[in-house]
Enzyme design. Sequence first.
Site, PDB file in Angstrom:
ATOM      1  N   HIS A 297      -4.803  -8.060 -17.827  1.00 38.68           N
ATOM      2  CA  HIS A 297      -5.576  -7.189 -18.704  1.00 38.68           C
ATOM      3  C   HIS A 297      -6.339  -8.061 -19.691  1.00 38.68           C
ATOM      4  CE1 HIS A 297      -6.647  -3.972 -21.486  1.00 38.68           C
ATOM      5  NE2 HIS A 297      -6.339  -3.120 -20.531  1.00 38.68           N
ATOM      6  N   ASP A 345      -2.296   0.107 -14.409  1.00 41.01           N
ATOM      7  CA  ASP A 345      -2.761   0.610 -13.118  1.00 41.01           C
ATOM      8  C   ASP A 345      -1.681   0.453 -12.047  1.00 41.01           C
ATOM      9  OD1 ASP A 345      -5.399   1.216 -14.064  1.00 41.01           O
ATOM     10  OD2 ASP A 345      -5.813  -0.936 -14.049  1.00 41.01           O
TER      11      ASP A 345
END
Length: 407
Positions: A297, A345
């Site tokens: 991320h 995710d």
Amino acid sequence: MDFLTVEETAQRLGVKRDTVYAYASRGLLTSVRGARRRGSRFARAEVEALAARGREAGEPSGVVERIRTGITLVADGGPWFRGVPAAGLAARADLAEVAALLWDVPGPVRFDADPELLAVAGAALAALPARARSTDRFRVAVAAAAAADPLRADVRPAAVTRTAATLLGTVVAALGGAASPAAPAGPPGPDPAVPLWPALARDPAADPGTGPDHLRAALVLLADHGLAASTVAARVAASTLADVHAVVSAGLGALDGPRHGLAGTLAHRFLAEALDDPPAALAARLRAGERVPGFGHSVYRGADPRAVALLDRLRTDPRADRVLACVDALTDGMARGDGPAPNVDLALAALMHTHDLRPDAGELVFATARTVGWVAHALEEYAEPGPRFRPLGVYTGPRPQTPQRPG
């Protein structure tokens, strides 16, 4: 009133003349033309106020206005919704309570569908082909509800929150099948997780087990994440006083890309490949030099706290054992090369595989949750004095040809 010329204004602010005109086009300065003097002038008091603002928050860029927000702090250990840890909220709250927090209204918010809007949205969805993606259906339902709401242009805070709550309740109910008496759908109420479930599950009639409660937590964790691309798009729309439906539509447009809202679908697909042989699936990606979906991320240096919270919940669910064994094997494989940690995710993909949800269910979960955040940012943007997003373009095309003087 004392006025400054363009040159004096530029010197006072420490910028170029073109930047002064850019500030004026974005509403940061008011250009005044005198009857006796040529050129634009600017009130000294307004210029001094802008100069003070620049000292307080850093020099204005002249490209895109800085966005000050009191909604979500995104940093290692976060996110925090108005100072409250999102992971803590996911353990005990639902999206209705989080909406009240982010919208700064008494709660919980009720996401009840409007019968007239529901009928219109249901009819629009019924006209779509069966292959339509979840986000396509969400977008169509929002547009249909907008067309049937004549008072949607009211951007006063109380009207915005009422419209937003009805919009989300109507869209979720329509997607869950409430517009069709023959389709299974949960009852209306404050928590959209139950009525949304039929739109996510491959078999809506199957026993969902703990799935809706995990979905409740996922919706909370995904409600906002600061100034992500879709949120900036929503704020740009709100800066023009576009209505709530248009703001949500703008957010959905930016969300619908593999670098943002579709990342969960890519992680779901990768996890499906890896379930039987995680090392082989990971090795194939690494050998091809491809990015591994569901890992890393841009904000968090370590693990994505939202992924940690959701994966920890799944560890209490016996249905998740096989999926989590795969996730752990992939995580160990990535860590071997000091690779990034799982992000939300991958955690969302694990939830989808555990409870046999549709391959694109993650997109719908993301859109439903993030609608709450977009509305919170719209409320902030509506309170700003005027349009703030006017980037300065750098023209790189062919220059106009100068007419040749006759010899």
